[in-house]
Design a protein around this motif. Structure first.
Motif, short mmCIF file in Angstrom:
data_model
loop_
_atom_site.label_atom_id
_atom_site.label_comp_id
_atom_site.label_asym_id
_atom_site.label_seq_id
_atom_site.Cartn_x
_atom_site.Cartn_y
_atom_site.Cartn_z
N VAL A 25 0.85 -1.20 0.00
CA VAL A 25 0.00 0.00 0.00
C VAL A 25 0.88 1.25 0.00
O VAL A 25 0.66 2.18 -0.78
CB VAL A 25 -0.96 0.01 1.20
CG1 VAL A 25 -1.61 1.38 1.38
CG2 VAL A 25 -2.02 -1.09 1.06
N ALA A 26 1.89 1.26 0.86
CA ALA A 26 2.77 2.43 0.96
C ALA A 26 3.50 2.69 -0.35
O ALA A 26 3.47 3.81 -0.88
CB ALA A 26 3.76 2.23 2.11
N ALA A 27 4.15 1.67 -0.88
CA ALA A 27 4.95 1.84 -2.09
C ALA A 27 4.08 2.22 -3.29
O ALA A 27 4.43 3.14 -4.04
CB ALA A 27 5.73 0.55 -2.39
N SER A 28 2.95 1.55 -3.46
CA SER A 28 2.10 1.87 -4.61
C SER A 28 1.52 3.27 -4.51
O SER A 28 1.35 3.94 -5.53
CB SER A 28 1.00 0.81 -4.79
OG SER A 28 0.16 0.77 -3.67
N SER A 29 1.26 3.74 -3.28
CA SER A 29 0.75 5.11 -3.11
C SER A 29 1.81 6.14 -3.46
O SER A 29 1.51 7.15 -4.10
CB SER A 29 0.27 5.31 -1.66
OG SER A 29 -0.83 4.47 -1.40
N ILE A 30 3.02 5.90 -3.06
CA ILE A 30 4.12 6.82 -3.40
C ILE A 30 4.33 6.85 -4.91
O ILE A 30 4.41 7.91 -5.53
CB ILE A 30 5.42 6.43 -2.67
CG1 ILE A 30 5.27 6.65 -1.16
CG2 ILE A 30 6.61 7.20 -3.22
CD1 ILE A 30 6.40 6.03 -0.33
N LEU A 31 4.38 5.67 -5.52
CA LEU A 31 4.61 5.59 -6.96
C LEU A 31 3.48 6.23 -7.76
O LEU A 31 3.73 6.99 -8.70
CB LEU A 31 4.78 4.13 -7.38
CG LEU A 31 6.07 3.46 -6.90
CD1 LEU A 31 5.99 1.95 -7.11
CD2 LEU A 31 7.28 4.06 -7.60
N ALA A 32 2.23 5.93 -7.40
CA ALA A 32 1.08 6.42 -8.16
C ALA A 32 0.93 7.94 -8.08
O ALA A 32 0.35 8.54 -8.99
CB ALA A 32 -0.20 5.74 -7.67
N THR A 33 1.45 8.55 -7.03
CA THR A 33 1.38 10.01 -6.91
C THR A 33 2.69 10.67 -7.30
O THR A 33 2.89 11.85 -7.06
CB THR A 33 0.99 10.43 -5.47
OG1 THR A 33 2.00 9.97 -4.56
CG2 THR A 33 -0.38 9.88 -5.08
N ARG A 34 3.57 9.89 -7.89
CA ARG A 34 4.89 10.36 -8.34
C ARG A 34 5.64 11.08 -7.23
O ARG A 34 6.25 12.13 -7.44
CB ARG A 34 4.75 11.22 -9.58
CG ARG A 34 4.28 10.39 -10.77
CD ARG A 34 4.02 11.19 -12.00
NE ARG A 34 3.81 10.44 -13.21
CZ ARG A 34 2.95 9.44 -13.42
NH1 ARG A 34 2.25 8.98 -12.44
NH2 ARG A 34 2.82 8.88 -14.60
N GLY A 35 5.54 10.51 -6.04
CA GLY A 35 6.28 11.04 -4.90
C GLY A 35 5.59 12.15 -4.14
O GLY A 35 6.17 12.70 -3.20
N GLU A 36 4.38 12.51 -4.53
CA GLU A 36 3.67 13.56 -3.79
C GLU A 36 3.28 13.07 -2.40
O GLU A 36 3.30 13.82 -1.44
CB GLU A 36 2.42 14.01 -4.54
CG GLU A 36 1.78 15.23 -3.90
CD GLU A 36 0.73 15.87 -4.76
OE1 GLU A 36 -0.03 16.69 -4.21
OE2 GLU A 36 0.66 15.58 -5.97
N LEU A 37 2.93 11.78 -2.29
CA LEU A 37 2.67 11.18 -0.98
C LEU A 37 3.95 10.61 -0.42
O LEU A 37 4.78 10.07 -1.15
CB LEU A 37 1.66 10.03 -1.10
CG LEU A 37 0.19 10.38 -1.11
CD1 LEU A 37 -0.65 9.12 -1.30
CD2 LEU A 37 -0.23 11.09 0.17
N ASN A 38 4.10 10.74 0.88
CA ASN A 38 5.16 10.04 1.59
C ASN A 38 4.48 9.24 2.68
O ASN A 38 3.37 9.56 3.11
CB ASN A 38 6.18 11.01 2.16
CG ASN A 38 7.48 10.30 2.52
OD1 ASN A 38 7.62 9.10 2.33
ND2 ASN A 38 8.42 11.06 3.04
N VAL A 39 5.13 8.19 3.13
CA VAL A 39 4.54 7.28 4.11
C VAL A 39 5.57 6.93 5.16
O VAL A 39 6.71 6.63 4.84
CB VAL A 39 4.04 5.98 3.44
CG1 VAL A 39 3.26 5.14 4.43
CG2 VAL A 39 3.21 6.27 2.21
N SER A 40 5.13 6.96 6.41
CA SER A 40 5.95 6.52 7.53
C SER A 40 5.30 5.28 8.13
O SER A 40 4.08 5.11 8.05
CB SER A 40 6.03 7.61 8.61
OG SER A 40 6.51 8.81 8.07
N THR A 41 6.12 4.43 8.74
CA THR A 41 5.59 3.24 9.40
C THR A 41 5.96 3.28 10.87
O THR A 41 6.90 3.96 11.27
CB THR A 41 6.16 1.95 8.78
OG1 THR A 41 7.57 1.96 8.92
CG2 THR A 41 5.79 1.83 7.32
#
Length: 175
Positions: A25-41
């Motif tokens: 979920v994290a990686a696909s969200s970052i990729l699909a927004t071309r880096g606009e989203l960032n994710v922390s765990t």
């Protein structure tokens, strides 16, 4: 055989698969927004938060509890995602969403997802069962009209919906 409500008791690999789904979920969200989203765990998941999303250039954050089910499971094969949320640790609040996700293990891809604000989730679920768990059960079928349908998303829609949620939270914080 009765349905075992504690997913992690089903298989020794279940915790590993669940963590992999969170990273998917994290990686696909970052990729699909071309880096606009960032994710922390979280290193420790003692507050029911698996992922924290934030948009580049914004201070708003969206905490997410992820409940993943795999395509190899009977329920998912029958077109239904069922998951349980522990009432003892579930604390609905602004900025916390529940993410239920079905994962195709053969393709390593998200099949279907439901992103639900935690307050809305609490309003929509019935009382906890005898072991203190709220039950989420939703149809994965595109033509279904169950109560969770307004929250159902495709893999492509999920990152965009996260961005919308972050915009809503940023607006609320600014007011």
């Amino acid at each position: 055989m009765s349905y075992d409500e504690d997913y992690l008791d089903k298989s020794p690999a279940a915790a590993r698969m669940g963590k992999a789904a969170e990273y998917l979920v994290a990686a696909s969200s970052i990729l699909a927004t071309r880096g606009e989203l960032n994710v922390s765990t979280s290193l420790v998941d003692d507050e029911g938060v698996d992922l924290v999303f934030h948009r580049r250039g914004s201070s708003a954050t969206l905490a997410v509890q992820v409940k993943a089910r795999m395509s190899t499971g009977t329920q998912v094969q029958q077109g239904r995602l069922m998951a349980f949320v522990r009432s003892q640790t579930f604390q609905p609040r602004t900025g916390l969403d529940m993410l239920f996700v079905a994962v195709d293990v053969e393709r390593g891809a998200i099949m279907t997802a439901w992103l639900i604000p935690s307050g809305t989730f609490r309003e929509m679920v019935t009382e906890p069962n005898s072991v203190g768990r709220f039950r989420f059960s939703a149809s994965m079928k595109s033509d279904s009209k169950d109560r969770w349908t307004p929250f159902r998303l495709t893999a492509a829609e999920l990152p965009r919906r996260i961005l919308v949620r972050l915009s809503e939270l940023a607006k609320t914080a600014a007011e």
